[in-house]
Design an enzyme around this catalytic site. Structure first.
Site, PDB file in Angstrom:
ATOM      1  N   GLU A 179      -5.700  -1.194   2.032  1.00  0.00           N
ATOM      2  CA  GLU A 179      -6.074  -0.045   1.207  1.00  0.00           C
ATOM      3  C   GLU A 179      -7.575  -0.174   0.950  1.00  0.00           C
ATOM      4  O   GLU A 179      -8.015  -0.865   0.040  1.00  0.00           O
ATOM      5  CB  GLU A 179      -5.315  -0.055  -0.120  1.00  0.00           C
ATOM      6  CG  GLU A 179      -5.678   1.129  -1.014  1.00  0.00           C
ATOM      7  CD  GLU A 179      -5.323   0.903  -2.477  1.00  0.00           C
ATOM      8  OE1 GLU A 179      -5.091   1.898  -3.172  1.00  0.00           O
ATOM      9  OE2 GLU A 179      -5.307  -0.257  -2.936  1.00  0.00           O
ATOM     10  N   ASP A 228      -3.286  -4.453  -1.127  1.00  0.00           N
ATOM     11  CA  ASP A 228      -3.749  -3.645  -2.251  1.00  0.00           C
ATOM     12  C   ASP A 228      -5.218  -3.950  -2.564  1.00  0.00           C
ATOM     13  O   ASP A 228      -5.649  -5.098  -2.521  1.00  0.00           O
ATOM     14  CB  ASP A 228      -2.879  -3.956  -3.473  1.00  0.00           C
ATOM     15  CG  ASP A 228      -3.187  -3.083  -4.668  1.00  0.00           C
ATOM     16  OD1 ASP A 228      -3.104  -1.847  -4.533  1.00  0.00           O
ATOM     17  OD2 ASP A 228      -3.513  -3.633  -5.740  1.00  0.00           O
TER      18      ASP A 228
END
Length: 539
Positions: A264, A204
């Site tokens: 990401e 993330d």
């Protein structure tokens, strides 16, 4: 799978938002046991792996991305034993499991942050986070001008006068990765989950871990990808090299095979993205070209070409939606979303499918303000509607109190789903679409089956070197663009496969072919391709 390519090189990965997938105990919250019970559905769909968004203990300031314990399961979602059972059952169906790693920030309820608050200014406990004195008279102003991604300032003041940094919600304090205790802790976390049999990590905010040590004001606080003070620091790449060494230390010749990590990484230009794809950094980063593109043939082709000029779809998997963006059906329309599904699964390399895309679920736009939970909605006073609309619990049955989300026993009285489902949700249910040969579900099932059978698809003719590490020139071993109008996408893949999509208003004559393998909609009586329709051809 082509020789010398890791399993992830052409995997179709299904993204699960566990709280919204399936509820096993009737409390209105999806859980790991519910997911385990639905594995036969995912096996029938034909996916290769599952990516689970955070299921860790969390106060849910940001849907689970505020983690209070990185080595456990939230009791509302299950237990570690239940997680282990999920991994084992998934393996029985030939599916691997990828877990979400959240290294940029934790929850304000995390014991280490609570210890930092208690210890006070100047303490070693506070060095694990980013605490600073304020500016202005009495330190009443934030240390710099950085905004939160969810609205408002990226700084919150604590009672002793210091401020702490949070690039997202105030309940998500950022770790200080310059403190050596933080990288050591995360190395242990990574090994904890790899040792439990997971096949990879989704990282993330992979571009935002390190911050400018001077915390200088940003000259531009508007762009979607922030300047170097916020994101894309060179120190981050060195960190990922150490993580890559951990991944590569696990045996590649036994299940689940070579471990991967997919970042990401949001980017403005490919020059920003390129360093993350160095051979010794992250195995994969998401390719968001199909998420950000308008439904326009020239724009989509430009994004595809730019990606393939930099790397292959094995290292930069394709995706048309996720838990953070408006669903494709609402973004583009029903017919374009069906065509986009065939485009997604025809491109070289790996692809990710967000739960509900295979049902053609639209964004739920009419969630009452009182039911919304996205912090972006709260922090902007409702100006930003937030991401709740793509996270509404799935419909499994045509009717019932929760359309089968909380089970199918008519005698049970489950709690309402944690986000309200619209009254029309049953028409999009798995039960309804299984019986409809023209449904989204049947389209995805057919496409995934053909993708697994056709030697031109997946990695196709890509070499093991290109898929596993190095970049390939645009189109080489990947796709060959064929002559077509500017408002069409037509490419070939060897051996003997052609993809065609008509994004224009006039019917598109198809190239010579032997067989129509699959179409996203009906062809014209003369065999031409109508507007917003895609087709797979054998040539």
């Amino acid at each position: 799978m082509a020789d010398n390519n890791p399993w992830w090189a052409d995997a179709v990965v299904y993204q699960v938002y566990p709280r919204s997938f399936a509820d096993s105990n009737g409390d209105g919250i999806g859980d790991l046991d519910g997911l385990t019970s639905r594995l036969p559905y995912l096996s029938e769909l034909g996916v290769d792996a599952l990516w689970l968004t955070p299921f860790y203990p969390s106060p849910l300031a940001d849907g689970g991305y505020d983690v209070s314990d990185y080595r456990d399961v939230d009791p509302r979602l299950g237990t570690l034993a239940g997680f282990d059972a999920l991994v084992a059952r998934a393996r029985e169906h030939g599916m691997r499991v990828i877990v979400d790693l959240v290294p940029n920030h934790c929850s304000s309820a995390h014991p280490l942050f609570q210890a930092a608050l208690a210890a006070g200014p100047g303490s070693q406990e506070r060095e694990m986070f980013i605490f600073r004195p304020g500016r202005g008279p009495g330190g009443d102003l934030p240390p710099n001008n950085w905004p939160s991604n969810f609205g408002g300032s990226a700084w919150t003041r604590v009672p002793d006068g210091q401020w702490y940094l949070h690039l997202f919600d105030a309940g998500q304090p950022d770790w200080n990765w310059r403190d050596p205790r933080v990288p050591r802790m995360f190395e242990d976390i990574i090994r904890f989950w790899l040792d439990r049999g997971v096949a990879g990590l989704r990282v993330d905010v992979a571009h935002g871990i390190f911050k400018d040590p001077e915390l200088a004001d940003a000259a531009d606080t508007v762009r979607s990808v922030r300047p170097s003070g916020y994101y894309h620091r060179p120190e981050t790449l060195e960190l990922y090299r150490s993580w890559r060494a951990i991944l590569d230390s696990y045996p590649a010749d036994v299940w689940p095979g070579p471990r991967t990590a997919i970042g990401e990484v949001w980017y403005d230009t490919y020059a920003t993205l390129q360093p993350y794809l160095a051979p010794d950094v992250l195995p994969q980063v998401f390719n968001f070209e199909l998420v950000t593109a308008q439904w326009d043939a020239l724009a989509i082709r430009k994004g595809i070409d730019a990606t393939l000029a930099l790397t292959t779809g094995s290292r930069a998997p394709w995706v048309i939606g996720n838990h953070d963006v408006v669903r494709p059906v609402t973004r583009w329309g029903v017919a374009p979303a069906r065509a986009a599904a065939l485009l997604l699964l025809a491109l070289p390399g790996s692809a990710y499918v967000y739960q509900g895309e295979e049902l053609g679920l639209p964004e739920v736009l009419d969630i009452p303000d009182s039911a919304r939970q996205d912090p972006a909605f709260r922090r902007t006073g409702g100006k930003v509607r937030g991401r709740d609309g793509c996270r509404v619990p799935l419909p499994w049955e045509r009717g019932g109190a929760s359309f089968g989300f909380s089970g199918t026993d008519p005698a049970s009285s489950p709690a309402p789903p944690w986000l309200p489902q619209p009254a029309y949700w049953g028409a999009y249910s798995v039960a309804a679409e299984r019986g409809d040969p023209l449904s989204f579900l049947r389209l995805y099932q057919a496409a995934l089956r053909l993708r697994g059978e056709n030697p031109a698809l997946g990695v196709g003719e890509l070499s093991g070197g290109a898929a596993g590490g190095g970049a390939a020139p645009a189109g080489e071993g990947a796709i060959r663009w064929l002559d077509a109008p500017d408002d069409a996408l037509v490419f070939a893949r060897d051996p003997g496969f052609v993809f065609a999509a008509n994004l224009g208003s006039r019917p598109l004559a198809l190239p010579p072919h032997r067989e129509v393998l699959l179409a996203s909609g009906a062809l014209a009586p003369d065999g031409a391709l109508p507007r917003d329709t895609a087709v797979w051809l054998a040539t």
